[in-house]
Design a protein around this motif. Structure first.
Motif, mmCIF file in Angstrom:
data_model
loop_
_atom_site.group_PDB
_atom_site.id
_atom_site.type_symbol
_atom_site.label_atom_id
_atom_site.label_comp_id
_atom_site.label_asym_id
_atom_site.label_seq_id
_atom_site.Cartn_x
_atom_site.Cartn_y
_atom_site.Cartn_z
ATOM 1 N N TYR A 1 -32.170 -114.929 61.988
ATOM 2 C CA TYR A 1 -31.059 -114.393 61.504
ATOM 3 C C TYR A 1 -30.911 -112.799 62.267
ATOM 4 C CZ TYR A 1 -30.967 -117.988 58.269
ATOM 5 O OH TYR A 1 -30.743 -119.433 57.700
ATOM 6 N N PHE A 2 -29.641 -112.679 62.301
ATOM 7 C CA PHE A 2 -29.287 -110.949 62.295
ATOM 8 C C PHE A 2 -29.425 -110.439 63.756
ATOM 9 C CE2 PHE A 2 -30.712 -111.480 57.944
ATOM 10 C CZ PHE A 2 -29.495 -112.021 57.549
ATOM 11 N N SER A 3 -30.867 -110.456 64.524
ATOM 12 C CA SER A 3 -31.174 -109.679 65.354
ATOM 13 C C SER A 3 -31.205 -110.457 66.843
ATOM 14 C CB SER A 3 -32.668 -109.022 65.246
ATOM 15 O OG SER A 3 -33.525 -110.128 65.550
ATOM 16 N N ALA A 4 -31.446 -109.592 67.864
ATOM 17 C CA ALA A 4 -31.477 -110.414 69.170
ATOM 18 C C ALA A 4 -32.751 -110.984 68.998
ATOM 19 C CB ALA A 4 -31.510 -109.278 70.412
ATOM 20 N N TYR A 5 -33.662 -111.115 68.406
ATOM 21 C CA TYR A 5 -34.591 -111.794 68.276
ATOM 22 C C TYR A 5 -34.487 -113.185 67.686
ATOM 23 C CZ TYR A 5 -39.552 -113.119 67.597
ATOM 24 O OH TYR A 5 -40.853 -113.998 67.514
ATOM 25 N N GLY A 6 -33.699 -114.041 68.310
ATOM 26 C CA GLY A 6 -33.396 -115.348 67.607
ATOM 27 C C GLY A 6 -32.022 -115.569 66.883
ATOM 28 N N GLY A 7 -31.206 -114.388 66.878
ATOM 29 C CA GLY A 7 -30.059 -114.376 65.758
ATOM 30 C C GLY A 7 -28.985 -115.387 66.288
ATOM 31 N N TYR A 8 -28.856 -115.929 67.540
ATOM 32 C CA TYR A 8 -27.823 -116.809 67.841
ATOM 33 C C TYR A 8 -28.430 -118.272 67.112
ATOM 34 C CZ TYR A 8 -25.255 -114.171 71.121
ATOM 35 O OH TYR A 8 -24.493 -113.158 71.738
ATOM 36 N N SER A 9 -29.555 -118.437 66.452
ATOM 37 C CA SER A 9 -29.625 -119.571 65.902
ATOM 38 C C SER A 9 -29.717 -119.663 64.352
ATOM 39 C CB SER A 9 -30.939 -120.122 66.652
ATOM 40 O OG SER A 9 -31.261 -121.626 66.083
ATOM 41 N N PRO A 10 -28.998 -119.409 63.566
ATOM 42 C CA PRO A 10 -29.192 -119.178 62.035
ATOM 43 C C PRO A 10 -29.153 -120.599 61.292
ATOM 44 C CG PRO A 10 -26.719 -118.614 62.659
ATOM 45 C CD PRO A 10 -27.546 -119.037 64.117
ATOM 46 N N ASP A 11 -28.728 -121.668 62.116
ATOM 47 C CA ASP A 11 -28.724 -123.138 61.765
ATOM 48 C C ASP A 11 -29.255 -124.043 62.560
ATOM 49 O OD1 ASP A 11 -28.542 -125.191 60.135
ATOM 50 O OD2 ASP A 11 -26.428 -125.504 59.842
ATOM 51 N N MET B 1 -38.833 -108.723 70.421
ATOM 52 C CA MET B 1 -39.635 -108.915 69.430
ATOM 53 C C MET B 1 -40.080 -107.468 68.696
ATOM 54 S SD MET B 1 -43.115 -111.309 69.395
ATOM 55 C CE MET B 1 -43.869 -111.779 67.803
ATOM 56 N N THR B 2 -40.306 -106.594 69.352
ATOM 57 C CA THR B 2 -40.651 -105.323 68.819
ATOM 58 C C THR B 2 -40.151 -104.678 67.946
ATOM 59 O OG1 THR B 2 -42.244 -104.857 70.846
ATOM 60 C CG2 THR B 2 -41.838 -103.029 69.427
ATOM 61 N N THR B 3 -38.731 -104.674 68.186
ATOM 62 C CA THR B 3 -37.550 -104.232 67.585
ATOM 63 C C THR B 3 -37.314 -104.895 66.173
ATOM 64 O OG1 THR B 3 -36.293 -103.217 69.337
ATOM 65 C CG2 THR B 3 -35.261 -103.717 67.174
ATOM 66 N N ALA B 4 -37.759 -106.276 66.271
ATOM 67 C CA ALA B 4 -37.486 -107.158 65.200
ATOM 68 C C ALA B 4 -38.688 -107.141 64.137
ATOM 69 C CB ALA B 4 -37.365 -108.807 65.702
ATOM 70 N N ILE B 5 -39.798 -106.775 64.381
ATOM 71 C CA ILE B 5 -40.761 -106.710 63.669
ATOM 72 C C ILE B 5 -41.341 -105.117 63.184
ATOM 73 C CG2 ILE B 5 -41.859 -108.797 64.605
ATOM 74 C CD1 ILE B 5 -43.894 -107.216 65.920
ATOM 75 N N ALA B 6 -40.476 -104.325 63.632
ATOM 76 C CA ALA B 6 -40.937 -102.947 63.289
ATOM 77 C C ALA B 6 -41.092 -102.666 62.086
ATOM 78 C CB ALA B 6 -39.547 -102.101 63.842
ATOM 79 N N MET C 1 -38.562 -129.779 75.232
ATOM 80 C CA MET C 1 -37.969 -128.416 75.560
ATOM 81 C C MET C 1 -37.422 -127.760 74.331
ATOM 82 S SD MET C 1 -34.600 -127.896 77.969
ATOM 83 C CE MET C 1 -33.699 -128.532 76.487
ATOM 84 N N GLY C 2 -37.898 -126.254 74.497
ATOM 85 C CA GLY C 2 -37.423 -125.642 73.265
ATOM 86 C C GLY C 2 -36.209 -124.551 73.358
ATOM 87 N N PHE C 3 -35.691 -123.981 72.556
ATOM 88 C CA PHE C 3 -34.885 -122.909 72.632
ATOM 89 C C PHE C 3 -35.185 -121.802 71.636
ATOM 90 C CE2 PHE C 3 -32.172 -126.497 74.300
ATOM 91 C CZ PHE C 3 -31.698 -125.882 75.460
ATOM 92 N N PHE C 4 -35.289 -120.629 71.808
ATOM 93 C CA PHE C 4 -35.580 -119.491 71.046
ATOM 94 C C PHE C 4 -34.529 -118.280 71.785
ATOM 95 C CE2 PHE C 4 -38.783 -117.495 68.118
ATOM 96 C CZ PHE C 4 -37.941 -116.308 68.208
ATOM 97 N N PRO C 5 -33.329 -118.110 71.198
ATOM 98 C CA PRO C 5 -32.309 -117.146 72.065
ATOM 99 C C PRO C 5 -32.810 -115.826 71.595
ATOM 100 C CG PRO C 5 -31.619 -118.100 69.740
ATOM 101 C CD PRO C 5 -32.728 -118.962 70.032
ATOM 102 N N VAL C 6 -33.507 -115.211 72.653
ATOM 103 C CA VAL C 6 -33.839 -113.851 72.560
ATOM 104 C C VAL C 6 -32.751 -112.995 73.632
ATOM 105 C CG1 VAL C 6 -35.704 -112.252 72.900
ATOM 106 C CG2 VAL C 6 -36.307 -114.453 72.235
#
Length: 357
Positions: A42-52, A253-258, A1-6
């Motif tokens: 880091y930083f964005s809504a694309y995974g940012g809740y998981s810096p560590d 993701m679109t915002t994060a990779i802009a 099971m995976g977690f990717f906090p988007v």
């Protein structure tokens, strides 16, 4: 099971997301799933809740007894290798040898800029970071002199619980070359089908398997393929939820990779095309191509059978049942439905095509 906090704080605060995710991890342990995996962003809504990932997985290890804890992946370029090797060895001991270590290169320009790391150094730091961690885990009086770090001689404590070291995975998004390098080194593999075609992913896996066999490594190696999964007794409801949360994922993701619209890097050939690929995302096509698992248990069983035919019955599917703001009850129900009504239909080698069954 995976977690990717988007998700963003206005959708769900961090405390609630951590609490709900840890409860899911406990349920996965109870139901017999193989591993819990989490990303580093880091930083964005694309995974940012998981810096560590290590911090989160330490909490998982404390609440579970059998399930493996997997980084998917940590980024060597952003952490001094002595620090990274020590944190991971500590987690291996805290979990009593349940750690799998996935290493990744990262790909978001803003993250590299914040750490003051040039993207042109990502490939070298990635390879060097893995090598240093492995040497620190297995050797004593280790010294290193390179373009990035110089140290030694040092002996890492604690020593890893698993000997000679935890299983090492390499994360790859689109590159057959990276997959082949992982195979030659004897590492395992983590891949994501979201932004690549079935044929391209088959090419990546073939490159990995051929290189691993040619290098003489024992066994085929482990391959983890990561999928979002939406399950319900009502197939229409599952598809509606899948459409909602997948489009939310694509939006963030679109915002994060802009910045890839203007950034170019020799270490990331073709990534300037990534934003166009994401903008052309079509949920119905993605679901039809089995890049998203969604529907009733019977429908998802059919998808998994096809995935096993495409990529091999020896792959492990890493399920993400909560890609962010999914209600906790929905995610828990999906996890139970999969364990009770999907997994039992796969036996023998085909069972490897399931998320930890």
């Amino acid at each position: 099971m995976g977690f990717f906090p988007v998700l963003s704080p206005d959708e769900k605060n961090a405390v609630d997301w951590y609490d709900e995710s840890l409860a899911l991890a406990e349920l996965a342990d109870e139901l017999g799933y193989e591993h819990v995996q989490v990303v580093e962003h880091y930083f964005s809504a694309y995974g940012g809740y998981s810096p560590d990932p290590v911090t989160f997985l330490a909490a998982v290890a404390a609440r579970t007894r059998r399930i493996r804890v997997t980084t998917g992946a940590v980024v060597p370029a952003f952490t001094h290798p002595i620090k990274l090797a020590g944190k991971l060895a500590m987690l291996d001991n805290l979990s009593h040898g349940r750690l799998d270590v996935g290493f990744g290169r990262a790909f978001l320009p803003e993250e590299f800029a914040a750490f003051g790391v040039p993207m042109s150094a990502s490939r070298a730091r990635f390879a060097e970071g893995i090598d240093i961690c492995r040497r620190l885990w297995t050797g004593t009086e280790v010294s290193w002199s390179g373009d990035w770090v110089t140290f030694g001689p040092v002996t890492m404590l604690p020593r890893p619980y698993q000997q000679p070291h935890p299983p090492i995975f390499v994360a790859s998004t689109t590159s057959p070359t990276s997959c082949a390098e992982a195979g030659r080194a004897g590492y395992h593999l983590q891949v994501v089908p979201t932004v690549t075609s079935r044929e391209a992913l088959q090419e990546m896996l073939a490159a990995y398997r051929q290189a691993r066999a040619a290098a003489g490594h024992h066994g085929p190696g482990q391959v983890q393929i990561k999928y979002t999964c939406y399950l319900a007794e009502d197939g229409a409801a599952a598809l509606a939820a899948a459409r909602r949360w997948e489009l939310n994922y694509i939006d963030k993701m679109t915002t994060a990779i802009a910045s890839w619209a203007t950034v170019r890097s020799a270490d990331y050939p073709g990534y300037e095309q990534l934003i166009d690929k994401v903008r052309r995302y079509d949920f119905d096509r993605s679901h039809a191509d089995n890049k998203v698992l969604a529907g009733t248990p019977a429908q998802v069983r059919d998808q998994l059978a096809t995935i096993a035919e495409w990529f091999g019955a020896d792959v492990t599917v890493c399920l993400q049942v909560n890609p962010g703001a999914t209600p906790a009850a929905e995610a828990q129900r999906a996890l139970r439905l999969f364990a009770e009504h999907v997994a039992p239909h796969f036996t023998g080698e085909a069972s490897r095509a399931l998320a930890g069954r």
